[in-house]
Design a protein around this motif. Sequence first.
Motif, mmCIF file in Angstrom:
data_model
loop_
_atom_site.group_PDB
_atom_site.id
_atom_site.type_symbol
_atom_site.label_atom_id
_atom_site.label_comp_id
_atom_site.label_asym_id
_atom_site.label_seq_id
_atom_site.Cartn_x
_atom_site.Cartn_y
_atom_site.Cartn_z
ATOM 1 N N ASP A 31 0.484 -0.995 -0.003
ATOM 2 C CA ASP A 31 0.157 0.141 -0.335
ATOM 3 C C ASP A 31 0.779 1.082 -0.216
ATOM 4 O O ASP A 31 1.677 1.425 1.564
ATOM 5 N N ALA B 235 -6.237 0.973 4.727
ATOM 6 C CA ALA B 235 -5.697 -0.062 3.806
ATOM 7 C C ALA B 235 -6.209 -1.465 3.665
ATOM 8 O O ALA B 235 -6.044 -1.951 3.148
ATOM 9 N N ARG C 259 -8.965 -0.939 1.227
ATOM 10 C CA ARG C 259 -8.864 -1.460 -0.133
ATOM 11 C C ARG C 259 -7.639 -2.574 -0.494
ATOM 12 O O ARG C 259 -7.636 -3.070 -1.904
#
Length: 320
Positions: free
Chosen positions: A60, A305, A308
């Motif tokens: 990320d 994160a 995602r």
Amino acid sequence: MSEDILNKMDENNQTVVSEFILQGLVNSKNTQVLLFVILLMLYLLIMSGNTVILILVSTDRRLLSPMYFLLANLSFTDMWLSSNTTPKMITDFLRENKTISFTGCMFQVFFSHCIAAGEMVLLVVMAYDRYVAICKPLHYITIMNLKRCTGLVLTSWTIGFAHGISHLAVVVQLPFCGPKKIDSFFCDMPLLIKLACIDSHDLNTSMNVECGIVAVTCFILLIISYINILITVCRSSKAGASKAMNTCTAHIAVVMIFFLPCIFIYAWPLSIPWLDKFFVVFYSVCTPLLNPAIYTLRNKEMKNAMKRFIGKCLGLKVNS
């Protein structure tokens, strides 16, 4: 540590003691089965939780900062910390004869002290990172650049390696000629000193002093860092102070969880066998498990994160 050194270790001790008998945590068969199930599940959670943190930080782009770089290194260290003793402890629950070879025992002594000292220094580095971020925000990018962060992490591993080698160099030379039963589930320096055919008082004292110096020094540096952070936070705006306090609370929780067992095992030993076993289990299982939980559940960026990452795996678009 090369294979030649390990072979030499075996040659020097093979004639007297080639293996040690681990007495484990408990004697009850039913309790052993229960602990096998519980600790196996906890170990799998430790490995999966810390692996997730490593994957998130390395994939990320929004986590490309010194704090998450250090967090990834902490997760990596925690995986080693738990793997040094936990798999052996879990498999021994199903075995009648709980033995460990002399070489395997020496490996456990080395890695126990190497990883513990390395993680202590790493926690100091993480506290320093938060100190710079909160107390010197305008200079943060300059001070905590990738080169310096990498150097600090390497320093933590170097100190850990030196600490582990210093203990290994001592324990390898101990004369083992008597009982070889260790009243624990793993090999550790104080337990092996008790089995040595020498007057162990002075050696035990010097070992406690060395471990105490590392632990207490790191602990004092951590306290100083967080006192300065708290003073700065109290003078800041409420919004900034709230965010900083959330981060620092997580760090302080990890520090207390990690250091208290170490202090009672090495720096200030209580010499109560069942309590020592509890502290070691807490230190090798609970600490690596709680670290990812504390940092991910209390950290908004890590939770975003995770969303995602899950969205990417499922082919969904996540706005966070």
